[in-house]
Design an enzyme around this catalytic site. Structure first.
Site, PDB file in Angstrom:
ATOM      1  N   ASP A 333       0.840  -1.199   0.000  1.00 52.16           N
ATOM      2  CA  ASP A 333       0.000   0.000   0.000  1.00 52.16           C
ATOM      3  C   ASP A 333       0.876   1.251   0.000  1.00 52.16           C
ATOM      4  O   ASP A 333       2.026   1.237  -0.437  1.00 52.16           O
ATOM      5  CB  ASP A 333      -0.974  -0.067   1.196  1.00 52.16           C
ATOM      6  CG  ASP A 333      -2.261   0.682   0.942  1.00 52.16           C
ATOM      7  OD1 ASP A 333      -2.271   1.904   1.139  1.00 52.16           O
ATOM      8  OD2 ASP A 333      -3.269   0.057   0.528  1.00 52.16           O
ATOM      9  N   ARG A 410      -5.694  16.384   4.031  1.00 50.11           N
ATOM     10  CA  ARG A 410      -4.657  15.347   4.178  1.00 50.11           C
ATOM     11  C   ARG A 410      -3.345  15.825   3.549  1.00 50.11           C
ATOM     12  O   ARG A 410      -2.652  15.062   2.879  1.00 50.11           O
ATOM     13  CB  ARG A 410      -5.114  14.034   3.547  1.00 50.11           C
ATOM     14  CG  ARG A 410      -4.516  12.810   4.236  1.00 50.11           C
ATOM     15  CD  ARG A 410      -4.748  11.534   3.455  1.00 50.11           C
ATOM     16  NE  ARG A 410      -4.320  10.372   4.213  1.00 50.11           N
ATOM     17  CZ  ARG A 410      -3.905   9.239   3.687  1.00 50.11           C
ATOM     18  NH1 ARG A 410      -3.847   9.096   2.388  1.00 50.11           N
ATOM     19  NH2 ARG A 410      -3.544   8.241   4.443  1.00 50.11           N
ATOM     20  N   LYS A 443      -3.873  -0.651  -6.926  1.00 48.55           N
ATOM     21  CA  LYS A 443      -4.941  -0.070  -6.096  1.00 48.55           C
ATOM     22  C   LYS A 443      -4.885   1.434  -6.298  1.00 48.55           C
ATOM     23  O   LYS A 443      -3.908   2.075  -5.925  1.00 48.55           O
ATOM     24  CB  LYS A 443      -4.713  -0.429  -4.630  1.00 48.55           C
ATOM     25  CG  LYS A 443      -5.688   0.249  -3.674  1.00 48.55           C
ATOM     26  CD  LYS A 443      -5.423  -0.179  -2.244  1.00 48.55           C
ATOM     27  CE  LYS A 443      -6.286   0.597  -1.255  1.00 48.55           C
ATOM     28  NZ  LYS A 443      -5.978   0.251   0.134  1.00 48.55           N
ATOM     29  N   ASP A 445      -6.136   5.014  -5.563  1.00 49.80           N
ATOM     30  CA  ASP A 445      -6.811   5.698  -4.462  1.00 49.80           C
ATOM     31  C   ASP A 445      -7.110   7.157  -4.830  1.00 49.80           C
ATOM     32  O   ASP A 445      -6.551   7.698  -5.804  1.00 49.80           O
ATOM     33  CB  ASP A 445      -5.890   5.642  -3.227  1.00 49.80           C
ATOM     34  CG  ASP A 445      -6.642   5.645  -1.915  1.00 49.80           C
ATOM     35  OD1 ASP A 445      -7.812   6.028  -1.898  1.00 49.80           O
ATOM     36  OD2 ASP A 445      -6.026   5.275  -0.891  1.00 49.80           O
ATOM     37  N   CYS A 491     -10.397   2.770  -5.245  1.00 49.80           N
ATOM     38  CA  CYS A 491     -10.501   3.079  -3.826  1.00 49.80           C
ATOM     39  C   CYS A 491     -10.557   4.594  -3.736  1.00 49.80           C
ATOM     40  O   CYS A 491      -9.907   5.290  -4.506  1.00 49.80           O
ATOM     41  CB  CYS A 491      -9.260   2.543  -3.113  1.00 49.80           C
ATOM     42  SG  CYS A 491      -9.113   3.087  -1.400  1.00 49.80           S
ATOM     43  N   ASP A 513     -13.092   1.928   4.373  1.00 49.50           N
ATOM     44  CA  ASP A 513     -11.915   1.788   5.239  1.00 49.50           C
ATOM     45  C   ASP A 513     -12.303   1.154   6.569  1.00 49.50           C
ATOM     46  O   ASP A 513     -11.430   0.857   7.383  1.00 49.50           O
ATOM     47  CB  ASP A 513     -11.297   3.161   5.511  1.00 49.50           C
ATOM     48  CG  ASP A 513     -10.310   3.561   4.430  1.00 49.50           C
ATOM     49  OD1 ASP A 513      -9.958   2.705   3.599  1.00 49.50           O
ATOM     50  OD2 ASP A 513      -9.890   4.727   4.409  1.00 49.50           O
TER      51      ASP A 513
HETATM   52  C1  DGJ Z   1      -7.026   5.281   2.001  1.00 50.87           C
HETATM   53  C2  DGJ Z   1      -7.353   3.856   1.676  1.00 50.87           C
HETATM   54  O1  DGJ Z   1      -8.722   3.627   1.760  1.00 50.87           O
HETATM   55  C3  DGJ Z   1      -6.547   2.935   2.583  1.00 50.87           C
HETATM   56  O2  DGJ Z   1      -6.899   1.599   2.348  1.00 50.87           O
HETATM   57  C4  DGJ Z   1      -5.096   3.180   2.333  1.00 50.87           C
HETATM   58  O3  DGJ Z   1      -4.769   2.800   1.027  1.00 50.87           O
HETATM   59  C5  DGJ Z   1      -4.756   4.637   2.550  1.00 50.87           C
HETATM   60  N1  DGJ Z   1      -5.611   5.505   1.796  1.00 50.87           N
HETATM   61  C6  DGJ Z   1      -3.329   4.924   2.195  1.00 50.87           C
HETATM   62  O4  DGJ Z   1      -3.019   6.247   2.251  1.00 50.87           O
END
Ligand code: DGJ
Length: 693
Positions: A333, A410, A443, A445, A491, A513
C-alpha cells in the site's frame, strides 16, 4: 429486442422480463409510455393513443409524461437539458431522425445548430440511457445542464424511496422512507462519486425482499453528480440524473463539438429488492465489469499492518506469512515512493523510495512471485503533496483559483487532470512504473474532494469537473490496454468512488476503510443492493480493530464477514500467532472452495444485519453457500432457523460440513438450523444438490 410501430413514432424495447416504450407525438413531443412488465407492440400503440390528461392553465399536460424534459416552453418540471446561446436560453426541438444500430435506439432532435440525440439500449432487463449533444454551429453554445435521462414511473399510491447514504468509514447504508410531494435530491458536489451517497435510488410501493415491484436507477459516473426524485403535483414520480451537481455550466460546445453524457441505467423488477439486486448484479457481471467471469484472487494488503513505516525487508516478511496462509496477491500500500514517509510528502513522485526499495520494486515483486503470489501496488495519481518534486516543478498543475488559498486536505492538492500536460505526465509515470517491475495489480486511491476547482487562464474553467473524470477514465483505459495483465482496484478513502462508471474499468472496489467485521455488515448489505460480491473487496484485519473502534472479535467472525465479497487479509501477520495463522489458512482454503459461488452466484439476502442473526446465501448451479453471523443472542430468544431461497423444493441437498441430507422443501419452508449462539458467532454452510440436476 427493439420494435418500431408502423407509424414510425412508437418504439418498444423488450428485455427478458420487462419492457420500455416511448412515443413521438405529431408535435414532436417525446412521451414516455411504459416501463414495467413485457408488453406487446400493440399495447404500446394503445397507450400512445390515450390522450394526455388535460390540465390548464396552471399545470402543463407534458409534465410527468416527457422522456427528456428540456428547458423552455410549457413545462414546469426540472429540465434535464438547459442550454444557452448568445441570444437565448432553452430548447425547442423538432424531430430529425430515428436510427438503430444493433439493439441501440437513437432518436435525434434538432434546435438550430444543436442536435440532441437520446440513446436507449436494453441490457438484460436494464435499460441504458444517455444523450449526445452536437453543435453544428455556427455559434458556440453553453451547456448549463445535460442530464442523462429522466425516468417516469407509472401511477401508484404511496411510493417509497430507497437510497444508500453514508460518510467515510460508514458508506452505503440503506435507508427507505416514504416519498412526499416535491423533490428529493441526492448527489455529490465533491468532484468524485463521494462517500455520502451511492449514485443509485430505488422506488417501490409495497415491495419486500422477494416480492413486489421495484424501480431502480444507477448512474455510471465518477465525478460530481445529481439524482432528483420528484413527486409531481399529480403524484407522478420522475427521476432525473446526470453529471454535475448544479445547473451552472458543464461545458461550452463550439461549432463542430459534441458531448456525451454518462449512462443512467434503469431497472424494473417484480421480484422484490432481492430480485432487483440480482438483476443489477447479473447486468454488471455481463456488461460492465471487465473479465467478470474470472474469479478474483485472495489478496493481502499491508496498510493496516504497517501504514507509512515500510521497507522491502518488512514487506517480504509479511509476504512470506501471507503466502503461507494461501494468499494469492500481495499488495504494497502507501509509502513505497518518493519522500512518502507520512501523508505530508511525496504524492506525485511515482518512483520507489531509494532508502526503502534500493533496487526499485522489481526485487520485491520477483520475490512475491517466487512465493507463488501476484504483486500489487498502491497509487494515488490524481493528487500531489505540496512537499513533492512534482509540485515544486509545476505548482500551476493543481486545481486552484488565482490569488486564492489552495485548500489542503490530508496535506494534498488535486491535480488538474483536464490539462493535457498533466495527463501526459501521469501516463508516462504510471506506464513506466508498470513496466519497471512485474506488477499485476494497482490499487488506485483518491483521498480528498475538490475544493478550489479553478483553472486560471482557461476560457471555460467549469469543464474541469467533467474533463477530470474523462481524463481519469482515459488514463485507466490506456493503462489497461498497454498492460492487459494488470488488474485495477478503485478506492477513494474506502468507498468514495463506487459507481457503474468506474466499475466498467476496474476489477474490484474497496467498499470502506471500516474493516470492523460487524460494522461492515451494514455497509455490505447496502452495497449489495446494487453491486455484486464479485467486486466488493473485504479484508480480515486485527482484533481489537486497530483502525477504528477497537472491537474484539474472533477470527471466525472476521473471516465469515469478509467472505461475503472478494476476500482479503489486512491484519499485521507479523503479530499473528501460529494458531491464528493456521486457522487463517483453513479459512482461506474454505473461501477458495466457495469463491465461484460467492463471486458468480445469485445473492439472496436472507436476514439483514439488525442486531441479531443476519445471513446471505449464494446459489450457483447445484451449489449453495450460506454465510450466517450472529451479533448477539438475548436470553430467552432462540436463534431462528434460516429459510433458504433459490432452491428446488423437490431436490435434496447435502450439507458439506456435516454430511446431513436436507430436503429442499424443508430448507425453503422451515429453514436451516445454524447452531449459532452467544455473541459474534458465525458459520459457513455449504450445500450441494444431490444428485446433481
Ligand atoms: C485510504 C485507503 O482507503 C486505505 O486503504 C489506504 O490505502 C490509505 N488511503 C493509504 O493512504
Amino acid at each position: 429486442m427493439l420494435e418500431t410501430a408502423d407509424d414510425g413514432r412508437t418504439w418498444l424495447l423488450t428485455g427478458p422480463r420487462s419492457g420500455y416504450a416511448v412515443h413521438l407525438t405529431e408535435r414532436d413531443e417525446l412521451l414516455h409510455l411504459h416501463w414495467g412488465p413485457r408488453i406487446a407492440l400493440a399495447d404500446a400503440e394503445a397507450l400512445a393513443a390515450r390522450p394526455l390528461p388535460g390540465y390548464w392553465p396552471f399545470e402543463s399536460p407534458l409534465d410527468g409524461h416527457e422522456e427528456y424534459p428540456v428547458e423552455g416552453g410549457p413545462r414546469f418540471v426540472r429540465p434535464a437539458l438547459s442550454v444557452r446561446s448568445a441570444e437565448r436560453r432553452g430548447t425547442e426541438w423538432a424531430f430529425e431522425a430515428q436510427e438503430t444500430e444493433g439493439d441501440e435506439l437513437r432518436l435525434a432532435f434538432r434546435d438550430g445548430g444543436l442536435t440532441v440525440t437520446l440513446h436507449y439500449r436494453m441490457r438484460g432487463d436494464v435499460v441504458e440511457r444517455w444523450v449526445t449533444l452536437h453543435n453544428r454551429g455556427p455559434a458556440p453554445l453553453e451547456v448549463l445542464r445535460a442530464d442523462s435521462a429522466t425516468w417516469t414511473l407509472p401511477d401508484r399510491e404511496g411510493r417509497r424511496l430507497s437510497q444508500l447514504h453514508g460518510r467515510w468509514a460508514a458508506e452505503s447504508r440503506l435507508v427507505r422512507s416514504g416519498l412526499t410531494y416535491g423533490e428529493k435530491v441526492i448527489g455529490s458536489r465533491r468532484g468524485h462519486t463521494g462517500h455520502q451517497h451511492l449514485p443509485w435510488v430505488a422506488v417501490d410501493t409495497d415491495a419486500t425482499e422477494e416480492h413486489g415491484e421495484v424501480y431502480g436507477c444507477a448512474l455510471a459516473w465518477s465525478g460530481s453528480w445529481r439524482i432528483a426524485v420528484a413527486q409531481l403535483p399529480d403524484a407522478r414520480v420522475q427521476i432525473t440524473g446526470g453529471a454535475g451537481y448544479d445547473d451552472s455550466g458543464l461545458l461550452t460546445l463550439d461549432a463542430g463539438q459534441s458531448y456525451t453524457t454518462p449512462v443512467f441505467a434503469g431497472l424494473w423488477s417484480d421480484a422484490g429488492f432481492g430480485g432487483a439486486s440480482r438483476a443489477w448484479h447479473a447486468y454488471q457481471r455481463q456488461y460492465v465489469i471487465p473479465d467478470a467471469d474470472r474469479d478474483r484472487p485472495v489478496l493481502y494488503n499491508s496498510w493496516e499492518a504497517t501504514e507509512f513505516d515500510i521497507s522491502e525487508e518488512q514487506q517480504a516478511a509479511l509476504a512470506r506469512r501471507a503466502a503461507a496462509i494461501g494468499v494469492e496477491l500481495f499488495v504494497v500500500d502507501d509509502g513505497w515512493f518518493g519522500a512518502r514517509t507520512s501523508d505530508r510528502a511525496g504524492l506525485g513522485d511515482w518512483t520507489p523510495n531509494p532508502d526503502r526499495f534500493p533496487g526499485g520494486l522489481k526485487p520485491l515483486a520477483d520475490y512475491v512471485h517466487a512465493l507463488g503470489m501476484q504483486f500489487g501496488i498502491w497509487v494515488e495519481p490524481e493528487m500531489v503533496n505540496p512537499d513533492s518534486d512534482l509540485y515544486r516543478a509545476h505548482p500551476d498543475w493543481v486545481q486552484h483559483q488565482p490569488g486564492r488559498r489552495r485548500t489542503e486536505f490530508r496535506n494534498q492538492l488535486v491535480l488538474n487532470l483536464a490539462r493535457q500536460d498533466v495527463q501526459e505526465y501521469l501516463w508516462e509515470r504510471l506506464d513506466q512504473l508498470l513496466s519497471s517491475a512485474p506488477v499485476d495489480y494497482v490499487k488506485w486511491d483518491f483521498n480528498r474532494c475538490f475544493t478550489d476547482a479553478g483553472w486560471p487562464g482557461e476560457r471555460y474553467p467549469q469543464r474541469l469537473w467533467t474533463d477530470h473524470v474523462h481524463a481519469l477514465y482515459a488514463l485507466v483505459d490506456r493503462l489497461r490496454a498497454a498492460h492487459p495483465q494488470v488488474a485495477f482496484e478503485s478506492c477513494s478513502g474506502g468507498g468514495g468512488r463506487v459507481d457503474l462508471g468506474i466499475m466498467a474499468r476496474t476489477d474490484q472496489v474497496w467498499a470502506s476503510d471500516n474493516t470492523d467485521p460487524l460494522d461492515r455488515l451494514a455497509i455490505q448489505h447496502g452495497f449489495s443492493q446494487i453491486h455484486p460480491a464479485r467486486v466488493m473487496a473485504a479484508w480480515v484485519t486485527d482484533s481489537p480493530n486497530t483502525q477504528l473502534n477497537g472491537r474484539v472479535s474472533s477470527l471466525r467472525f472476521r473471516f465469515v464477514s469478509a467472505m461475503a465479497g472478494v476476500l482479503g487479509v489486512g491484519g499485521d501477520l507479523a503479530e499473528w500467532t501460529e494458531e491464528e495463522l493456521a486457522e487463517a489458512r483453513d479459512w482461506v482454503a474454505l473461501y477458495k472452495e466457495i469463491r465461484p459461488v460467492v463471486q458468480r452466484g445469485d445473492l439472496y439476502r436472507l436476514l439483514p444485519p439488525r442486531g441479531g442473526l443476519s445471513a446471505v446465501q449464494y446459489v450457483l448451479g447445484d451449489e449453495t453457500v450460506v454465510l450466517a453471523l450472529l451479533q448477539a443472542q438475548h436470553h430467552g430468544e432462540p436463534v431462528p432457523a434460516l429459510r433458504l431461497r433459490g432452491l428446488d423444493p423437490a431436490a435434496s441437498y447435502e450439507c458439506r460440513e456435516t454430511g446431513e441430507i436436507h430436503r429442499g422443501a424443508i430448507l425453503l419452508h422451515h429453514g436451516l438450523r445454524t447452531g449459532l449462539s452467544g455473541d459474534l458467532d458465525a458459520t459457513v454452510v455449504r450445500l450441494r444438490r444431490t444428485p446433481p440436476a
